[in-house]
Write a protein that holds these residues in place. Sequence first.
Motif, mmCIF file in Angstrom:
data_model
loop_
_atom_site.group_PDB
_atom_site.id
_atom_site.type_symbol
_atom_site.label_atom_id
_atom_site.label_comp_id
_atom_site.label_asym_id
_atom_site.label_seq_id
_atom_site.Cartn_x
_atom_site.Cartn_y
_atom_site.Cartn_z
ATOM 1 N N LEU A 1 -9.170 -5.715 2.397
ATOM 2 C CA LEU A 1 -9.658 -4.628 1.560
ATOM 3 C C LEU A 1 -9.750 -3.304 2.324
ATOM 4 C CD1 LEU A 1 -10.888 -3.962 -1.251
ATOM 5 C CD2 LEU A 1 -13.108 -4.452 -0.251
ATOM 6 N N THR A 2 -9.298 -2.238 1.689
ATOM 7 C CA THR A 2 -9.466 -0.879 2.199
ATOM 8 C C THR A 2 -10.179 -0.058 1.139
ATOM 9 O OG1 THR A 2 -7.437 -0.986 3.521
ATOM 10 C CG2 THR A 2 -8.297 1.197 3.022
ATOM 11 N N VAL A 3 -11.221 0.672 1.554
ATOM 12 C CA VAL A 3 -11.951 1.552 0.652
ATOM 13 C C VAL A 3 -11.589 2.985 1.012
ATOM 14 C CG1 VAL A 3 -14.212 2.249 -0.220
ATOM 15 C CG2 VAL A 3 -13.840 -0.116 0.515
ATOM 16 N N GLN A 4 -11.262 3.768 0.011
ATOM 17 C CA GLN A 4 -10.790 5.131 0.249
ATOM 18 C C GLN A 4 -11.441 6.086 -0.741
ATOM 19 O OE1 GLN A 4 -6.631 5.612 -0.560
ATOM 20 N NE2 GLN A 4 -6.517 7.673 0.277
ATOM 21 N N ARG A 5 -12.015 7.163 -0.219
ATOM 22 C CA ARG A 5 -12.486 8.239 -1.088
ATOM 23 C C ARG A 5 -11.330 9.192 -1.283
ATOM 24 N NH1 ARG A 5 -14.597 13.372 -1.061
ATOM 25 N NH2 ARG A 5 -16.301 13.789 -2.520
ATOM 26 N N THR A 6 -10.885 9.370 -2.525
ATOM 27 C CA THR A 6 -9.668 10.128 -2.808
ATOM 28 C C THR A 6 -9.947 11.535 -3.303
ATOM 29 O OG1 THR A 6 -9.603 9.086 -4.989
ATOM 30 C CG2 THR A 6 -8.270 8.096 -3.258
ATOM 31 N N GLY A 7 -11.202 11.957 -3.302
ATOM 32 C CA GLY A 7 -11.529 13.303 -3.726
ATOM 33 C C GLY A 7 -12.953 13.364 -4.230
ATOM 34 N N ALA A 8 -13.339 14.534 -4.720
ATOM 35 C CA ALA A 8 -14.692 14.710 -5.236
ATOM 36 C C ALA A 8 -14.917 13.794 -6.431
ATOM 37 C CB ALA A 8 -14.893 16.165 -5.647
ATOM 38 N N GLY A 9 -15.854 12.850 -6.290
ATOM 39 C CA GLY A 9 -16.167 11.940 -7.377
ATOM 40 C C GLY A 9 -15.133 10.878 -7.630
ATOM 41 N N SER A 10 -14.197 10.674 -6.715
ATOM 42 C CA SER A 10 -13.103 9.737 -6.940
ATOM 43 C C SER A 10 -12.960 8.788 -5.757
ATOM 44 C CB SER A 10 -11.794 10.501 -7.147
ATOM 45 O OG SER A 10 -10.702 9.623 -7.284
ATOM 46 N N CYS A 11 -12.940 7.486 -6.031
ATOM 47 C CA CYS A 11 -12.826 6.482 -4.984
ATOM 48 C C CYS A 11 -11.859 5.384 -5.411
ATOM 49 C CB CYS A 11 -14.178 5.842 -4.684
ATOM 50 S SG CYS A 11 -15.451 7.002 -4.160
ATOM 51 N N MET A 12 -11.240 4.768 -4.420
ATOM 52 C CA MET A 12 -10.298 3.683 -4.685
ATOM 53 C C MET A 12 -10.485 2.586 -3.658
ATOM 54 S SD MET A 12 -6.119 3.790 -4.592
ATOM 55 C CE MET A 12 -5.995 4.594 -6.187
ATOM 56 N N MET A 13 -10.332 1.344 -4.102
ATOM 57 C CA MET A 13 -10.254 0.201 -3.200
ATOM 58 C C MET A 13 -8.940 -0.505 -3.485
ATOM 59 S SD MET A 13 -14.093 -1.418 -3.022
ATOM 60 C CE MET A 13 -14.100 -2.037 -4.695
ATOM 61 N N PHE A 14 -8.262 -0.939 -2.437
ATOM 62 C CA PHE A 14 -7.019 -1.675 -2.641
ATOM 63 C C PHE A 14 -6.865 -2.739 -1.571
ATOM 64 C CE2 PHE A 14 -6.123 2.253 -0.345
ATOM 65 C CZ PHE A 14 -5.385 1.844 0.751
ATOM 66 N N ASP A 15 -6.115 -3.785 -1.926
ATOM 67 C CA ASP A 15 -5.871 -4.855 -0.973
ATOM 68 C C ASP A 15 -4.420 -4.807 -0.515
ATOM 69 O OD1 ASP A 15 -4.395 -5.932 -3.073
ATOM 70 O OD2 ASP A 15 -5.913 -7.423 -3.587
ATOM 71 N N ARG A 16 -4.026 -5.796 0.265
ATOM 72 C CA ARG A 16 -2.677 -5.796 0.834
ATOM 73 C C ARG A 16 -1.611 -5.814 -0.244
ATOM 74 N NH1 ARG A 16 -2.360 -9.982 5.168
ATOM 75 N NH2 ARG A 16 -3.318 -8.332 6.409
ATOM 76 N N GLU A 17 -1.910 -6.437 -1.375
ATOM 77 C CA GLU A 17 -0.947 -6.489 -2.468
ATOM 78 C C GLU A 17 -0.973 -5.211 -3.296
ATOM 79 O OE1 GLU A 17 1.257 -8.922 -2.899
ATOM 80 O OE2 GLU A 17 0.453 -9.720 -1.026
ATOM 81 N N ALA A 18 -1.844 -4.266 -2.941
ATOM 82 C CA ALA A 18 -1.995 -2.980 -3.634
ATOM 83 C C ALA A 18 -2.559 -3.134 -5.033
ATOM 84 C CB ALA A 18 -0.687 -2.201 -3.649
ATOM 85 N N ASN A 19 -3.254 -4.262 -5.294
ATOM 86 C CA ASN A 19 -4.110 -4.291 -6.480
ATOM 87 C C ASN A 19 -5.220 -3.275 -6.238
ATOM 88 O OD1 ASN A 19 -2.872 -6.599 -7.874
ATOM 89 N ND2 ASN A 19 -3.630 -7.770 -6.138
ATOM 90 N N THR B 1 0.823 -1.206 0.000
ATOM 91 C CA THR B 1 0.000 0.000 0.000
ATOM 92 C C THR B 1 0.856 1.254 0.000
ATOM 93 O OG1 THR B 1 -1.752 -1.148 1.171
ATOM 94 C CG2 THR B 1 -1.750 1.250 1.302
ATOM 95 N N ILE B 2 1.932 1.275 0.776
ATOM 96 C CA ILE B 2 2.765 2.467 0.818
ATOM 97 C C ILE B 2 3.380 2.753 -0.539
ATOM 98 C CG2 ILE B 2 3.255 2.288 3.282
ATOM 99 C CD1 ILE B 2 5.951 1.055 2.582
ATOM 100 N N ASP B 3 3.747 1.702 -1.294
ATOM 101 C CA ASP B 3 4.305 1.927 -2.622
ATOM 102 C C ASP B 3 3.248 2.489 -3.556
ATOM 103 O OD1 ASP B 3 6.830 0.767 -1.900
ATOM 104 O OD2 ASP B 3 5.861 -1.184 -2.032
ATOM 105 N N ARG B 4 2.016 2.014 -3.428
ATOM 106 C CA ARG B 4 0.937 2.543 -4.269
ATOM 107 C C ARG B 4 0.721 4.016 -3.988
ATOM 108 N NH1 ARG B 4 -3.719 4.409 -3.496
ATOM 109 N NH2 ARG B 4 -3.567 3.941 -1.295
ATOM 110 N N LEU B 5 0.716 4.368 -2.710
ATOM 111 C CA LEU B 5 0.513 5.763 -2.373
ATOM 112 C C LEU B 5 1.676 6.620 -2.847
ATOM 113 C CD1 LEU B 5 -0.948 5.341 1.197
ATOM 114 C CD2 LEU B 5 -2.140 6.243 -0.782
ATOM 115 N N PHE B 6 2.905 6.078 -2.764
ATOM 116 C CA PHE B 6 4.034 6.863 -3.250
ATOM 117 C C PHE B 6 3.956 7.067 -4.754
ATOM 118 C CE2 PHE B 6 7.919 8.938 -3.249
ATOM 119 C CZ PHE B 6 8.670 8.481 -4.314
ATOM 120 N N SER B 7 3.421 6.063 -5.495
ATOM 121 C CA SER B 7 3.284 6.239 -6.940
ATOM 122 C C SER B 7 2.347 7.388 -7.260
ATOM 123 C CB SER B 7 2.779 4.942 -7.593
ATOM 124 O OG SER B 7 1.443 4.688 -7.247
#
Length: 300
Positions: free
Chosen positions: A191-209, A3-9
């Motif tokens: 699974l983690t569900v994250q709202r990343t902004g207005a109209g934008s959402c992301m779900m990711f798992d431990r492998e950062a898929n 997950t940290i690598d995904r966020l850094f990307s």
Amino acid sequence: MRTIDRLFSCLVLLLAIAAVPVPPVRAAETCPFISGKELAGAMPALKWSLISNQDGRGCIYQAGRGDTMMLSVFRNPDKDRARELYATFVKTLGERMPLNAVAGIGDEGQGGTTAAGAERQEASVVALSGDYILQVSVYPIGRRADDALLGPISDAARVAIGNVSKSSERFGDCEWLTAADADGFLDKSTLTVQRTGAGSCMMFDREANTMTVGVIEMSRNTVIGMMKRAGPCKHVAIPELGSEAFGEHSCTKGNGNAVNIFVWKNGRQASILFAPVKPHPESGSVERLKAVAGRVYGKL
């Protein structure tokens, strides 16, 4: 990829945006993390213009001489994740410049400047505060990034760190995606569900898929143009989701395992992206993702 690598990307993508010259425009918004008056007080030698408020996740500025400043806020599910990501940011930043502790910014902070001979000059501060990470970076044009620039950046960061909770990111719910949508794609046990902004959402798992939905206002003509554009991905029409719907898959650039479906209704386009980081049973498959896209289409 964790997950940290995904966020850094995501940060790398923002920095890539900052590298592209942006013409000065009248800013219709204000930055939620620092006001124009506060920024002028922290950095009186430079006159910054707000170019973009990134959906409450950060702000992009330009100065008259062409300098660019990126202010980015990253919210994390908990303090442990935040500290883990902060360590990654510090490590990555330390590969570009020597770092020193910066006092008085959140729980802890690090800052530095690139060497005089660096091809791209940069002065940056990264700080940790509870669940949040703040990074402020300035990329000067035609001059050195030095301590005279780092000091004002640190002052701006001290103001902004107090407002990181104004970020639009939140975890646990999303107006476009539910945990059930991840069935067959993501590991629901992590699974983690994250709202990343207005109209934008992301779900990711431990492998950062990841599975991402972004909804924006867009004209039908623009969407039709996107359908016809040449690019590194194969296109396929999806008429059951509207005459404007299409999918992109088997891309020769970027993530070749990803598939992206675009649907349009009522003047809004939704992008539904599934991006596994390595080959996955659903890599490049439009068929399974159509079920998710259909549910999003129904909410437009």
